[in-house]
Design an enzyme around this catalytic site. Structure first.
Site, PDB file in Angstrom:
ATOM      1  N   CYS A 175       2.905  -3.666  16.561  1.00 57.30           N
ATOM      2  CA  CYS A 175       2.440  -2.658  17.519  1.00 57.30           C
ATOM      3  C   CYS A 175       0.946  -2.878  17.777  1.00 57.30           C
ATOM      4  CB  CYS A 175       2.695  -1.250  16.986  1.00 57.30           C
ATOM      5  SG  CYS A 175       4.453  -0.881  16.768  1.00 57.30           S
ATOM      6  N   CYS A 195      -2.663   7.172   9.305  1.00 62.67           N
ATOM      7  CA  CYS A 195      -1.600   6.608  10.114  1.00 62.67           C
ATOM      8  C   CYS A 195      -2.133   5.470  10.985  1.00 62.67           C
ATOM      9  CB  CYS A 195      -0.998   7.700  10.988  1.00 62.67           C
ATOM     10  SG  CYS A 195       0.345   7.154  12.065  1.00 62.67           S
ATOM     11  N   GLU A 210       0.831  -1.205   0.000  1.00 63.30           N
ATOM     12  CA  GLU A 210       0.000   0.000   0.000  1.00 63.30           C
ATOM     13  C   GLU A 210       0.864   1.252   0.000  1.00 63.30           C
ATOM     14  OE1 GLU A 210      -3.647   1.992   2.616  1.00 63.30           O
ATOM     15  OE2 GLU A 210      -3.252  -0.151   2.620  1.00 63.30           O
ATOM     16  N   CYS A 217       3.262   8.632   1.056  1.00 62.42           N
ATOM     17  CA  CYS A 217       3.613   7.751   2.169  1.00 62.42           C
ATOM     18  C   CYS A 217       3.929   6.382   1.572  1.00 62.42           C
ATOM     19  CB  CYS A 217       2.452   7.660   3.151  1.00 62.42           C
ATOM     20  SG  CYS A 217       2.744   6.522   4.535  1.00 62.42           S
ATOM     21  N   CYS A 240      -1.858  -0.811  15.835  1.00 65.86           N
ATOM     22  CA  CYS A 240      -1.628  -0.559  14.417  1.00 65.86           C
ATOM     23  C   CYS A 240      -2.118  -1.725  13.574  1.00 65.86           C
ATOM     24  CB  CYS A 240      -0.133  -0.319  14.178  1.00 65.86           C
ATOM     25  SG  CYS A 240       0.290   0.026  12.461  1.00 65.86           S
TER      26      CYS A 240
END
Length: 364
Positions: A141, A356, A109, A130, A144
């Site tokens: 994490c 994010c 991605e 990004c 995430c």
């Protein structure tokens, strides 16, 4: 140089994988010149090839019309190194998420983030990409989405650079900034990340100070990065002001105490003269208390830093919540009162799962 168990495992896994077919994307003028000469072509064809790869975005050598037809036929099957668009979605704020299929079928991605004019119209002054550096992520994490899907392999140089060219072509606008904050941990793929940084700077034409590498922190790798004396921005995902809380959120932190991480960051500042940015995702009722802000300020006092406060972006797998605006602003205020440079960064592309912490290489 010592290596953490995680770094050793990732290095070993990648060593066992078969080599990707060499690709031309990511190569410099000098490298491409050497390559064309190996086929008996004149040296100036190296510059022509460089222009067609980086300026024209050619995807097949057979499409380079300035090359002799006979030679085009000879090298037609040699890969330039471009990916295939698998999926594309656009958020209300014009952020675009791309799922790109690589030569071996893996999906990664990348995200294109345009700037905006005064009245909300897309501006031609800034376009940020990004990029991912691995297929999946081994860091796991807790908050995430990326780490929930496991880890497959590192990305090669050309696979990183390709993401920037893909966004640039789609927006029909030159990319101004690149952040290595997509899938994966960049400092577990240091060799290819450094090669991609060099190509993005010298071949694509993006200034080093417009390139940002983000890391959770891998022992000795920040120190290693500093030795290259780059003018890039280093962003460290801290997310907690103490070791116990950091271990709760970031499993790999168990092998890398926060004191050691910050000591290495201080060395980075001393060696490069560049400040370190610390990313801090605010999780309601977890790491957003006033005492956390005070403890964080104490940790960071005395060297060049900047804190990006990132209100949590929700994912399906966990029940963390975003703090309300008052709590976010209170945390920000405490850091400012403690003379810590800080900004609140609300992520773009939220409803398209392109923000994010939401990247997962799927179109679900």
């Amino acid at each position: 140089m010592s290596a953490t168990p995680l770094a050793s495992q990732v290095d070993s896994l990648n060593a066992k994988k078969s080599e990707l077919t060499p690709s031309l994307l990511g190569a410099s003028v000098a490298e491409l010149t050497t390559w064309v000469q190996q086929y008996g072509q004149p040296a100036y064809r190296g510059k022509q090839l460089h222009d067609w790869i980086y300026d024209k975005g050619v995807r097949s050598l057979s499409d380079i019309s300035v090359f002799p037809k006979s030679w085009r036929a000879e090298v037609a099957e040699i890969p330039v190194g471009r990916s295939t668009l698998h999926y594309r979605s656009v958020a209300r704020d014009h952020t675009v998420k791309y799922l790109l299929q690589l030569a071996d079928g893996q999906i990664i991605e990348t995200v294109g983030i345009p700037s905006f004019g005064v009245k909300g119209e897309s501006s031609k002054s800034r376009l940020t990409v990004c990029v991912s550096t691995q297929v999946g992520c081994p860091m796991a994490c807790d908050f995430c989405a990326t780490g929930k899907g496991g880890y497959k392999r590192n990305l090669a140089r050309h696979e990183i650079v390709d993401q920037v060219l893909t966004v640039q072509e789609d927006f029909q606008q030159r990319v101004s900034n690149v952040v290595f904050m997509g899938l994966g941990e960049p400092l577990l793929n240091t060799e290819n990340v450094l090669a991609a940084l060099k190509s993005l700077n010298q071949d694509v034409g993006i200034g080093q100070r417009s390139l940002t590498v983000s890391t959770v922190g891998i022992r000795d790798r920040i120190r290693e990065l500093a030795q290259h004396h780059l003018q890039i921005t280093l962003a460290v995902s801290l997310h907690a002001p103490n070791q116990a809380l950091r271990e709760q959120l970031i499993p790999s932190a168990r092998a890398y105490p926060i004191e050691d991480l910050l000591a290495e960051c201080r060395e980075y500042v001393e060696i490069t003269g560049r400040r370190v940015t610390f990313e801090y995702v605010l999780l309601a009722g977890v790491n957003d208390f006033p005492e956390h802000a005070l403890e964080l300020a104490k940790r960071l006092r005395g060297f060049q830093t900047h804190v990006n406060l990132i209100p949590y972006n929700p994912i399906q797998e966990v029940d963390y919540k975003r703090p309300n605006r008052d709590r976010i602003e209170a945390f920000d205020k405490i850091l400012k009162e403690q003379q810590i440079a800080v900004s609140i960064r609300y992520s773009r592309g939220l409803e398209a799962d392109a923000a994010c912490g939401q990247l997962r290489a799927s179109n679900s």
